[in-house]
Every structure is written in structure tokens, then in C-alpha cells.
Design an enzyme around this catalytic site. Structure first.
Site, short mmCIF file in Angstrom:
data_model
loop_
_atom_site.label_atom_id
_atom_site.label_comp_id
_atom_site.label_asym_id
_atom_site.label_seq_id
_atom_site.Cartn_x
_atom_site.Cartn_y
_atom_site.Cartn_z
N SER A 9 0.83 -1.20 0.00
CA SER A 9 0.00 0.00 0.00
C SER A 9 0.87 1.25 0.00
CB SER A 9 -0.92 0.04 1.22
OG SER A 9 -0.20 0.20 2.41
N CYS A 10 0.59 2.13 -0.94
CA CYS A 10 1.13 3.49 -1.01
C CYS A 10 2.60 3.56 -1.43
CB CYS A 10 0.98 4.23 0.31
SG CYS A 10 -0.72 4.44 0.85
N ASP A 11 2.89 4.59 -2.20
CA ASP A 11 4.25 4.94 -2.59
C ASP A 11 4.32 6.46 -2.67
OD1 ASP A 11 5.69 2.28 -3.59
OD2 ASP A 11 3.60 2.23 -4.26
N ASP A 32 -3.05 4.11 -1.40
CA ASP A 32 -3.68 2.81 -1.65
C ASP A 32 -4.49 2.42 -0.42
OD1 ASP A 32 -2.28 2.85 -4.03
OD2 ASP A 32 -0.58 1.77 -3.19
N GLU A 96 3.56 6.56 4.82
CA GLU A 96 3.51 5.14 4.44
C GLU A 96 3.40 4.30 5.70
OE1 GLU A 96 3.81 4.12 1.22
OE2 GLU A 96 4.17 6.14 0.46
#
Length: 348
Positions: A9-11, A32, A96
Site C-alpha cells: 500500500s502506497c508509494d 492505496d 507510508e
């Protein structure tokens, strides 16, 4: 202890000169989240607050400051904080989820997303935002479920904080933290600790706590990610994980990164950065921060899932901004179900 499987999830990304032409800093993030969760884009003006005022965050109340800056935020509609955003001074922050050797606190405290918003509301530079976040982390701690549903989803946080001149990576493990200053080139964060031996600021007890737990012998060079998590830092940029894929995409375009290139990176499905499925990219953000102070910063938000099928809409801080009604969820005041006890459920 068996390490927890790496989450997806996530960047978050940043590029600074000389990786960016024209004297600009370019920031980007994919958020995300669950596919059925609404992510809204909201604006809050600068404000003055009375002495001693309390501020209700997602789970806890904290002391409010006298003045807060104007902010634009992309956030899950049920919580107080934000996945990502910017303020009127050109500071941008994204966070994050990260895990490591330190157990995640199950108690309710400040969410990482609360800390994103608090950093933006209270700081006019990236390094000041870092200081705001670590001071609040020390005072109130981090914790609480990051899902509106009953499914438990708790984690430590890392942050990428940028302004017109520089960027900082801040990574946490409970109340302990390390920070790396980024003055040029490219940097990204994903769902793993990534600060190794270049540590520019740190919690005063960071190394002693690691020694007391047997994670570091005090002799070899201190590597934050290797010490506080299970990451093989020698293989971070070659392992094929999300951090590695983001690193490769940034470096592929090094020297010519623009807002359009950053949007292309966020739209990339092959790398997994643009997620699909039950957990998907529900919101995206790209910001252009000119180093010349007379030029405005431009912040682009999708406000919709899947950046490959979304338009990035621009936002600029100007006088007289009204609420962003078309990207803001309805509110219900004290009757809002999220204000009920038990939390996020209607009384029966």
C-alpha cells in the site's frame, strides 16, 4: 519472532534538481486504500485559535496551537488526518505504513495520517514539519486502527516531507525515529524502512534502545533499517519489491522529471505502484514546487481512484478560496455516525 509479510500500500516520491529541470521540486504520492473507501479532497483556511483550545483528531484530543496554516488535503472521509497534502507555504507530506521489530501499539493515539495534517498545519518548511511530527510523536504516541471497518490495520509510519528547497525522509518505530535530509536527486518511500547509515537527525535514545534489545552490538556501523526491521538493506534497490520498482522508475527519468513524468510513474500498473483490486489506489497527488519564491506552487489531485483513468486537477493557494464542494463528502455534525460510541458504529 517471525517477520510480518510485507504489505502492499502506497508509494511516495520526490525529485529535486538536478533530477528535475527548471529549478523545481516535484512531489508525488499514490494512496492505496480499500476500494470502497471514499477519499475526498478538502481545503481548510489558515486560522487563529484561542489559548488553551483543544483539537479533536481521529481518536484523541491534543492541545491546539495559536495559528494554523491553510492546507489542501486528500484523505479518507471518515478520519481527521490525511494521506497526503500541502500547505500555503509549499510544504508537502505523504506517509507510508511500515513495520519492524518493535511491536505496533494497539491503543488509540495519533494516526500517522493525523501527523501528516498536523505537520502541514503547523510548519512553514519541511524541516519544521519534521520537528512538529517528532515532538507530537514523543508527547502523544502513534496508534489506532487505520480502517473504518472492524478489520484491524495498525502500523508505524514513514513520511516524505518536501518544500521548495529540500526534502526529508522521516521513519519511525514506535516513538523512536531517524531522519534523512534529501538536498538533490530522487528519493522514494514505500512500505519498508529505507534509511540506512545516512542519518541526519535521530531520536536521542535511538541507538541505546536498539542496543538494549540486542538489535545492535554498538560496534558495527549503525544501519537504521537493518537494525529496526528485517530489511536486507544491501538488496533494497534490486529486490523487485515496491520500493525497488519506485526507485527504478525515478532513476529511469532522472534529469528530466516533470509533473507529467511523475503522473506517469503514479499511473504505472506493471510495477504495482498503481494498485488494483480490493486494496487499490484511491487517490493520487502530484505537486510542483518552484524554487523561485515569486512563483506559485501547483498541486494536482485526482480525487478519484485509479490515476490511469483519472484526471489530475490543479489547485493553487490564492486569496478567497471557498470550500471544494465537489470533492468533499457531506458532513452530519454531532449526529455523524463516526462520532458515536462505540467508535464508527451506530448505537443500537
Amino acid at each position: 519472532m517471525v517477520p510480518r509479510p510485507p504489505p502492499l500500500s502506497c508509494d511516495t516520491f520526490v525529485a529535486l534538481p538536478p533530477a528535475v529541470p527548471g529549478g523545481r521540486v516535484v512531489f508525488g504520492k499514490n494512496s492505496d486504500r480499500p476500494a470502497d473507501e471514499v477519499q475526498e479532497v478538502v481545503y481548510y483556511p489558515a486560522a487563529a485559535h484561542p489559548p488553551g483550545a483543544a483539537l479533536e483528531c481521529t481518536y484523541i484530543s491534543i492541545e491546539q496551537v495559536e495559528r494554523t496554516h491553510a492546507v489542501v488535503l486528500s484523505r479518507p472521509s471518515w478520519l481527521w488526518g490525511a494521506e497526503m497534502g500541502a500547505n500555503e507555504h509549499g510544504v508537502c507530506i505523504g506517509n507510508e505504513a511500515v513495520w519492524g521489530r518493535e511491536e505496533v501499539c494497539d491503543g488509540e493515539a495519533l494516526l500517522g495520517m493525523d501527523l501528516v495534517r498536523l505537520g502541514l498545519e503547523r510548519a512553514d518548511t519541511a524541516e519544521k514539519a519534521l520537528s512538529v511530527i517528532v515532538d507530537l510523536l514523543e508527547k502523544y504516541g502513534q496508534g489506532g486502527n487505520c480502517m473504518e471497518s472492524n478489520m484491524a490495520f495498525t502500523y508505524h509510519n514513514s513520511f516524505l516531507i518536501a518544500d521548495r528547497k529540500e526534502a526529508w525522509v522521516l521513519e519511525t518505530s514506535g516513538k523512536y525515529w531517524a531522519a534523512e535530509k534529501v538536498e538533490g536527486g530522487v528519493r522514494n518511500i514505500s512500505n519498508q524502512l529505507s534509511i540506512t547509515t545516512k542519518i541526519d537527525r535521530e531520536h536521542p535514545e535511538l541507538k541505546e534502545y536498539a542496543k538494549s534489545n540486542g538489535w545492535w552490538d554498538g560496534e558495527k556501523e549503525f544501519d537504521f533499517a537493518a537494525t529496526y526491521s528485517y530489511v536486507n538493506t544491501a538488496r533494497m534497490t534490486t529486490s523487485g519489491g515496491r520500493y525497488c520498482e519506485g526507485y527504478k522508475l525515478l532513476n529511469k527519468h532522472k534529469g528530466s522529471i516533470t509533473s507529467e513524468i511523475m503522473m506517469e510513474i503514479l499511473r504505472d500498473k506493471e510495477s504495482g505502484i498503481n494498485m488494483e483490486g480490493g486494496f487499490m489506489t484511491t487517490g493520487s497527488m502530484v505537486s510542483v514546487l518552484p524554487q523561485q519564491p515569486n512563483l506559485p506552487c501547483i498541486h494536482f489531485f485526482t480525487g478519484t481512484p485509479d490515476p490511469a483513468r483519472s484526471v489530475f486537477k490543479p489547485f493553487i493557494f490564492v486569496p478567497g478560496i471557498t470550500q471544494l464542494l465537489k470533492t468533499t463528502s457531506p458532513t452530519f455534525g454531532p449526529d455523524d455516525p463516526v462520532k458515536k460510541q462505540p467508535r464508527f458504529q451506530r448505537q443500537r
